[in-house]
Design an enzyme around this catalytic site. Structure first.
Site, short mmCIF file in Angstrom:
data_model
loop_
_atom_site.label_atom_id
_atom_site.label_comp_id
_atom_site.label_asym_id
_atom_site.label_seq_id
_atom_site.Cartn_x
_atom_site.Cartn_y
_atom_site.Cartn_z
N ASN A 9 0.88 -1.17 0.00
CA ASN A 9 0.00 0.00 0.00
C ASN A 9 0.92 1.22 0.00
OD1 ASN A 9 -1.82 2.01 0.48
ND2 ASN A 9 -2.66 1.15 2.38
N ARG A 99 -2.67 -2.05 -3.41
CA ARG A 99 -3.82 -1.16 -3.32
C ARG A 99 -3.65 -0.09 -4.40
NH1 ARG A 99 -5.74 2.25 1.90
NH2 ARG A 99 -7.72 2.90 1.02
N HIS A 187 -12.37 3.97 -0.65
CA HIS A 187 -12.37 3.10 0.55
C HIS A 187 -13.11 1.79 0.28
CE1 HIS A 187 -11.80 6.85 3.29
NE2 HIS A 187 -10.64 6.22 3.17
N HIS A 214 -16.61 4.73 7.65
CA HIS A 214 -15.15 4.53 7.72
C HIS A 214 -14.56 5.86 8.15
CE1 HIS A 214 -11.20 2.92 6.12
NE2 HIS A 214 -10.96 4.22 6.23
N LEU A 215 -14.29 5.97 9.46
CA LEU A 215 -13.84 7.25 10.00
C LEU A 215 -12.37 7.14 10.41
CD1 LEU A 215 -16.95 7.93 12.30
CD2 LEU A 215 -16.64 8.55 9.89
N ARG A 247 -8.70 17.23 4.92
CA ARG A 247 -9.48 17.50 3.69
C ARG A 247 -10.82 18.13 4.04
NH1 ARG A 247 -9.08 11.58 1.17
NH2 ARG A 247 -7.34 11.14 2.54
N ASP A 289 -5.62 15.39 14.32
CA ASP A 289 -5.74 14.13 15.06
C ASP A 289 -6.89 14.22 16.05
OD1 ASP A 289 -5.42 11.99 16.91
OD2 ASP A 289 -3.33 11.80 16.28
N MET A 290 -7.86 13.33 15.88
CA MET A 290 -9.05 13.37 16.73
C MET A 290 -8.71 13.24 18.22
SD MET A 290 -12.22 13.83 16.80
CE MET A 290 -12.96 13.67 15.18
N ARG A 291 -7.66 12.47 18.53
CA ARG A 291 -7.29 12.30 19.95
C ARG A 291 -6.88 13.64 20.55
NH1 ARG A 291 -3.52 7.40 18.31
NH2 ARG A 291 -3.40 8.86 16.60
N GLY A 334 -9.73 4.20 12.23
CA GLY A 334 -9.10 4.75 13.44
C GLY A 334 -10.06 5.44 14.41
N ILE A 335 -10.87 6.37 13.94
CA ILE A 335 -11.79 7.08 14.83
C ILE A 335 -12.99 6.19 15.15
CG2 ILE A 335 -13.28 9.12 15.05
CD1 ILE A 335 -11.35 10.57 13.08
N GLU A 385 -8.12 -3.79 5.36
CA GLU A 385 -7.98 -3.65 3.91
C GLU A 385 -6.86 -4.54 3.38
OE1 GLU A 385 -7.93 0.44 5.10
OE2 GLU A 385 -8.88 0.99 3.20
P1 AMP Z 1 -6.74 5.64 10.27
O1 AMP Z 1 -6.53 6.56 9.12
O2 AMP Z 1 -7.85 4.67 10.09
O3 AMP Z 1 -5.45 4.98 10.73
O4 AMP Z 1 -7.20 6.57 11.50
C1 AMP Z 1 -6.32 7.52 12.01
C2 AMP Z 1 -7.07 8.45 12.90
O5 AMP Z 1 -7.72 7.73 13.96
C3 AMP Z 1 -6.12 9.40 13.60
O6 AMP Z 1 -6.05 10.58 12.89
C4 AMP Z 1 -6.77 9.63 14.95
O7 AMP Z 1 -7.38 10.89 14.92
C5 AMP Z 1 -7.86 8.59 15.07
N1 AMP Z 1 -7.77 7.84 16.32
C6 AMP Z 1 -6.99 6.78 16.63
N2 AMP Z 1 -7.18 6.39 17.91
C7 AMP Z 1 -8.12 7.22 18.43
C8 AMP Z 1 -8.77 7.35 19.70
N3 AMP Z 1 -8.49 6.54 20.71
N4 AMP Z 1 -9.68 8.33 19.84
C9 AMP Z 1 -9.98 9.16 18.84
N5 AMP Z 1 -9.41 9.10 17.63
C10 AMP Z 1 -8.50 8.15 17.42
#
Ligand code: AMP
Length: 405
Positions: A9, A99, A187, A214-215, A247, A289-291, A334-335, A385
């Site tokens: 990927n 991919r 996706h 898919h968040l 985005r 970053d949601m965290r 991830g989210i 994936e």
């Molecule tokens: P992905 O692109 O599927 O790897 O998702 C990445 C995103 O998941 C990151 O930008 C984080 O904002 C979010 N993420 C990962 N762990 C957490 C969590 N425990 N709480 C909130 N958001 C998270």
């Protein structure tokens, strides 16, 4: 004999890989479930290249750095391939699955790469300028390094080719639609994986009407009917739909005219702003970053989160309308898999759809986060994936071998 399938990927600055092994019966269905043996990546390409790998337990098994930032793609990939061949555990490497973001209208399923296929895929670069060429470069490099290794392209768009024509069409002059300016959706590998996995959780819903959210850092949603994609939030590019990490998501195109004409921005500047400086990062001014946003007490971080949730709920209503109702909602990526707060906010706002949210189950990350009597069941299902690509690669290769025999 056990066989090895390498999944690649590739993005603009990294090449992620996963190595899967079959059972001793190899490619046939009797070869059993694919087993993840290693995963890792070449990262920091053209800046500070580094190769890292880990076993399925996450324990680091390789770490190599190059001094020369300009170390070529081919050298990096050759290193990766040599490392993989040294870690096959007695198996034989039989294929690489890639991919590929865009398959246009012609590639409706995973496809064995030939020079002709590659030529067709290169013609699609203008449709996904920020992704397609990065996906294709390791295919070209691998063909040089290992010309006998079959390669299979797995497309992010292919799963959505089952969308009805209305879901794929912009209200633009016909000739543009005919030349390919249409809604493709992305996706797809993630949605296809979830459509299959949902059977183990809720077999009735898996055959019914489902919305999958898919968040991740890229975010989209897809409406499934009978396990097939019927509508999705992403369109011609992976920019449409939900706001994402950086985005913008859907935007009145009038904003682009304004930026061009009144603000004197160039097309490149606007593109960079919409892909890299908007979304959660743009609205919060804090982070993509949601965290970080959830932990911040900056009111702009809260505004970004609220906008994200609001847009998810609007799209949920729209996708439910596209398939005429809702039997299940699935959170992934991830989210979706990790953020209890985002799932709770979405489910509370979407209660009107028949979601009876189970807060306690949500705290435990489900997998079911709706009450047993909820008219709409809600699930947290991890996506995979890479496994989807490995599965497609094995199947495509087994079919090609049967045809050739
Ligand atoms: P992905 O692109 O599927 O790897 O998702 C990445 C995103 O998941 C990151 O930008 C984080 O904002 C979010 N993420 C990962 N762990 C957490 C969590 N425990 N709480 C909130 N958001 C998270």
């Amino acid at each position: 004999m056990s066989k090895g399938i390498l999944v690649i990927n590739a993005g603009s600055s990294s090449i992620k890989f996963s190595l899967y092994l079959t059972g001793k019966d190899g490619l046939s269905a009797a070869g059993g479930q694919l087993r993840l043996a290693s995963k890792g990546q070449v990262e920091g390409m053209y800046v500070a290249p580094r190769f890292v790998a880990a076993g399925p337990d996450g324990v680091r098994t390789a770490d190599h750095r190059w001094d020369d930032p300009k170390t070529s793609h081919e050298v990096l990939l050759r290193y990766l391939l040599d490392w993989v061949e040294d870690h096959l555990d007695g198996a034989e490497l039989v294929a690489a699955g890639h991919r590929v973001v865009h398959g246009g209208t012609d590639f409706t399923k995973p496809t064995l790469v030939t020079p002709e296929v590659l030529e067709q895929l290169e013609k699609l670069v203008p449709l996904a300028p920020l992704h397609q060429s990065y996906n294709l470069s390791p295919i070209c490099a691998l063909a040089k390094i290992h010309p006998d290794l079959p390669q299979v392209a797995c497309f992010d768009t292919a799963f959505h080719r089952s969308n009805p024509a209305v879901a794929q069409t912009f209200a633009l002059p016909r000739e543009l639609t005919e030349e390919g300016v249409r809604r493709y959706g992305f996706h797809g590998l993630s949605y296809e994986y979830i459509a299959g996995a949902l059977h183990q959780y809720d077999a009735r819903a898996a055959e019914g009407r489902v919305v999958v959210a898919h968040l991740g850092s890229g975010a989209s949603m897809c409406a499934l009917k009978g396990g097939r994609s019927h509508a999705s939030t992403m369109g011609f590019t992976a920019l449409e739909g939900l706001p994402m990490g950086t985005r913008s998501g859907s935007l009145d195109v009038g904003v682009v005219f304004y930026l061009l004409e009144q603000k004197g921005m160039s097309v490149k500047d606007i593109e960079s702003m919409l892909y890299k400086k908007s979304g959660l990062l743009g609205v919060s001014g804090v982070s993509n970053d949601m965290r970080v946003l959830m932990a911040s007490d900056d009111p702009r971080a809260r505004e970004a989160v609220d906008l994200f949730v609001y847009r998810i709920c609007r799209e949920l209503g729209s996708l439910t309308a596209a398939v005429g109702g809702l039997d299940a909602l699935v959170f992934t990526a991830g989210i979706g898999q990790n953020s209890r707060e985002i799932r709770a906010l979405v489910c509370e706002q979407a209660a009107w759809l028949g979601i009876d949210f189970d807060a306690e189950a949500n705290e435990a990350h489900g997998p079911r986060i709706s009450t047993p009597d909820s008219p709409v069941s809600v699930w947290v299902i991890p996506t995979d994936e890479e496994l989807m690509i490995a599965t497609h690669t094995r199947k495509t290769l087994a079919e090609a071998t049967r045809v050739a025999a």
